[in-house]
Design a protein around this motif. Sequence first.
Motif, PDB file in Angstrom:
ATOM      1  N   ALA A 167       0.838  -1.201   0.000  1.00  0.00           N
ATOM      2  CA  ALA A 167       0.000   0.000   0.000  1.00  0.00           C
ATOM      3  C   ALA A 167       0.874   1.252   0.000  1.00  0.00           C
ATOM      4  O   ALA A 167       1.929   1.280   0.645  1.00  0.00           O
ATOM      5  CB  ALA A 167      -0.917  -0.002   1.218  1.00  0.00           C
ATOM      6  N   LEU A 168       0.427   2.281  -0.721  1.00  0.00           N
ATOM      7  CA  LEU A 168       1.108   3.571  -0.747  1.00  0.00           C
ATOM      8  C   LEU A 168       0.112   4.623  -0.289  1.00  0.00           C
ATOM      9  O   LEU A 168      -0.976   4.746  -0.868  1.00  0.00           O
ATOM     10  CB  LEU A 168       1.605   3.898  -2.155  1.00  0.00           C
ATOM     11  CG  LEU A 168       2.471   2.852  -2.855  1.00  0.00           C
ATOM     12  CD1 LEU A 168       2.910   3.353  -4.232  1.00  0.00           C
ATOM     13  CD2 LEU A 168       3.682   2.489  -2.012  1.00  0.00           C
ATOM     14  N   MET A 169       0.488   5.386   0.742  1.00  0.00           N
ATOM     15  CA  MET A 169      -0.440   6.372   1.326  1.00  0.00           C
ATOM     16  C   MET A 169       0.286   7.705   1.481  1.00  0.00           C
ATOM     17  O   MET A 169       0.800   8.032   2.547  1.00  0.00           O
ATOM     18  CB  MET A 169      -0.961   5.854   2.671  1.00  0.00           C
ATOM     19  CG  MET A 169      -2.084   6.673   3.265  1.00  0.00           C
ATOM     20  SD  MET A 169      -2.802   5.820   4.702  1.00  0.00           S
ATOM     21  CE  MET A 169      -4.006   7.035   5.254  1.00  0.00           C
ATOM     22  N   ALA A 216       8.184   5.007  -5.149  1.00  0.00           N
ATOM     23  CA  ALA A 216       7.600   3.801  -4.559  1.00  0.00           C
ATOM     24  C   ALA A 216       6.798   3.007  -5.586  1.00  0.00           C
ATOM     25  O   ALA A 216       6.862   1.771  -5.618  1.00  0.00           O
ATOM     26  CB  ALA A 216       6.728   4.174  -3.364  1.00  0.00           C
ATOM     27  N   VAL A 217       6.031   3.692  -6.425  1.00  0.00           N
ATOM     28  CA  VAL A 217       5.265   2.994  -7.468  1.00  0.00           C
ATOM     29  C   VAL A 217       6.213   2.179  -8.355  1.00  0.00           C
ATOM     30  O   VAL A 217       5.998   0.984  -8.599  1.00  0.00           O
ATOM     31  CB  VAL A 217       4.454   3.991  -8.326  1.00  0.00           C
ATOM     32  CG1 VAL A 217       3.922   3.308  -9.588  1.00  0.00           C
ATOM     33  CG2 VAL A 217       3.285   4.562  -7.535  1.00  0.00           C
ATOM     34  N   VAL A 264      -1.077  -0.877  -4.166  1.00  0.00           N
ATOM     35  CA  VAL A 264      -2.419  -0.573  -3.665  1.00  0.00           C
ATOM     36  C   VAL A 264      -2.428   0.918  -3.320  1.00  0.00           C
ATOM     37  O   VAL A 264      -1.849   1.336  -2.321  1.00  0.00           O
ATOM     38  CB  VAL A 264      -2.774  -1.414  -2.421  1.00  0.00           C
ATOM     39  CG1 VAL A 264      -4.185  -1.087  -1.942  1.00  0.00           C
ATOM     40  CG2 VAL A 264      -2.631  -2.904  -2.713  1.00  0.00           C
ATOM     41  N   ASN A 265      -3.056   1.720  -4.163  1.00  0.00           N
ATOM     42  CA  ASN A 265      -3.097   3.159  -3.918  1.00  0.00           C
ATOM     43  C   ASN A 265      -4.130   3.489  -2.850  1.00  0.00           C
ATOM     44  O   ASN A 265      -5.266   3.008  -2.915  1.00  0.00           O
ATOM     45  CB  ASN A 265      -3.433   3.910  -5.213  1.00  0.00           C
ATOM     46  CG  ASN A 265      -2.225   4.067  -6.103  1.00  0.00           C
ATOM     47  OD1 ASN A 265      -1.149   4.403  -5.638  1.00  0.00           O
ATOM     48  ND2 ASN A 265      -2.393   3.812  -7.399  1.00  0.00           N
ATOM     49  N   GLY A 270       1.855  10.235 -14.273  1.00  0.00           N
ATOM     50  CA  GLY A 270       2.966   9.404 -13.826  1.00  0.00           C
ATOM     51  C   GLY A 270       3.469   8.425 -14.864  1.00  0.00           C
ATOM     52  O   GLY A 270       4.630   8.477 -15.281  1.00  0.00           O
ATOM     53  N   LEU A 271       2.605   7.519 -15.316  1.00  0.00           N
ATOM     54  CA  LEU A 271       3.062   6.453 -16.194  1.00  0.00           C
ATOM     55  C   LEU A 271       3.316   6.937 -17.627  1.00  0.00           C
ATOM     56  O   LEU A 271       4.339   6.621 -18.225  1.00  0.00           O
ATOM     57  CB  LEU A 271       2.058   5.297 -16.176  1.00  0.00           C
ATOM     58  CG  LEU A 271       1.833   4.650 -14.796  1.00  0.00           C
ATOM     59  CD1 LEU A 271       0.804   3.532 -14.893  1.00  0.00           C
ATOM     60  CD2 LEU A 271       3.126   4.125 -14.209  1.00  0.00           C
TER      61      LEU A 271
END
Length: 567
Positions: free
Chosen positions: A89-91, A101-102, A113-114, A284-285
Amino acid sequence: MSVTETHPSTQPSGRFWTASYPEGMASEITPLGHPSIGALVESSCAQFADRPAFTSMGKTLTFRDFDAASRALAAYFQSLGLERGDRVALMMPNVMQYPVAVAAVLRAGLVVVNVNPLYTPRELEHQLKDAGAKAIVILENFAATLQQCIANTPVKHVLLASMGEMLGFPKGLIVNYVVRKVKKLVPAFELPGHIAFKQVMAEGARGTVKPTAIVPSDTAFLQYTGGTTGVSKGATLTHSNLLSNMEQIKLWIEPTFRIKKRPDQLTFVCALPLYHIFALTVNGLAGIALGGHNVLIANPRDIPAFVKELAKIRTHIFPGLNTLFNALMNNPDFAKLDFSELVLTLGGGMAVQQATAEKWLKITGCPVVEGYGLSETSPVATVNRVDVHDFTGSIGLPVPNTEIAIRDDDGRDMPLGERGEICIRGPQVMAGYWNRPDETAKVMYEDGFFKSGDIGVMDEQGYVRIVDRKKDMILVSGFNVYPNEVEQVVNLHPGVLECAAVGVPDARSGEAVKLYVVKKDPALDEAQVRAFCEANLTGYKRPKIVEFRTELPKTPVGKILRKDLRG
């Protein structure tokens, strides 16, 4: 798994809308050049090594820096014993650690997991449990929220980031001091066993990333979205889903550069949160894939500071929401900025209003190109042409390799110009909802079309227009709010007999939540209801208006009629 059956088509056969594409645009994307997003990241970092990749608060990471940082973090994840397919998870808001992190999670063969960093403990606990997250990277500002629920989740590893630690010396120390001591934005917390992000990076840099054989059909992201039952569920997005959508975006924006010269490097404004699917993919991507430079805005609500950041850069691509465009244009300094290199403004997340689009074009000289998509479609499904200045009021044409069908409740394709549910088929459509075959079956036809829940019409050119919403979802500044979730929370209050949540028009956010409450306790007041919502619902889900009623309209069998409350 049962899926809804379909009926013969009454629409023109084939993707007739491709005739409306700009001249020379391909109607098909080329085969994907990489088996995974991690492989794409590595390729872009090698190809664009000396270019700036991300800038945050004046600090810039080149693609070479980004490669090293994400590689170190990926090695650390693997050193924890996390294995292919494990969820992390990224928070965090838009700070430098987020894109790092992604990329690291994906390079390590894991699943992102956003998480919305403004979630309450109740919302966070559900998502961490549902996803089965074994680790979390979290900004210290939100650690107190995690503390309240971590014992009830499968999370074993907490990587704790701070706002300033990737900004270098002395800026990082100053930023952390201001955030912690002056603005007091870090509530006291206790998370025994957590490890500081800075320490993680140092340890990871000494390790190596073990190759993981990721294939395009592997899960890359669990992107959580509301459910008809009030329970948030994860759209399972594969590497192929996201890679396909990036290729579709790249093809679609190409005609822009026939109007304005393509710059040596594209600079993106990244003001929308990267945990939201729109910014994740479009900023981002796609930014990484194009070798672009993303300028991260951690707090876009601070409009004066945001405008000052914009003054420092030459912006080329500006994804945003109607509310964000309005807020910027209401700042007197915004119109003084140099927009001469702005080639593309993308509007999504919520409807772009004509008045907003016209004012934006007048100030910037660049039209707002409106598109449409959902978490379940990675997200881009339709977009207006980028080489047309006129405001269409539509959500555009299906992007390459994408089909749109307008269907009635029985699954029959409707003739052009007639209303029906917008259904989407293409390589960007999710694999299903995480561990929820029942929910997946509700939204997928057997022929691969996904039911959007939005009611629309398609014209003879292939342009799609949204005219209504099938489900009771409320769209607040681009975020989905499901009435069932709000009602389930409010009904837990001992003073509430029953309640109903509906969407009402709102000049700032497009729609707002209005809550109707029938009291069980005569002493219950609005302040108590609001305090309860504040403790259990993140900001955009909270009711803007609370109205008490002696009873609510219902069907003969007792189901509350939200449509009667909407009026």
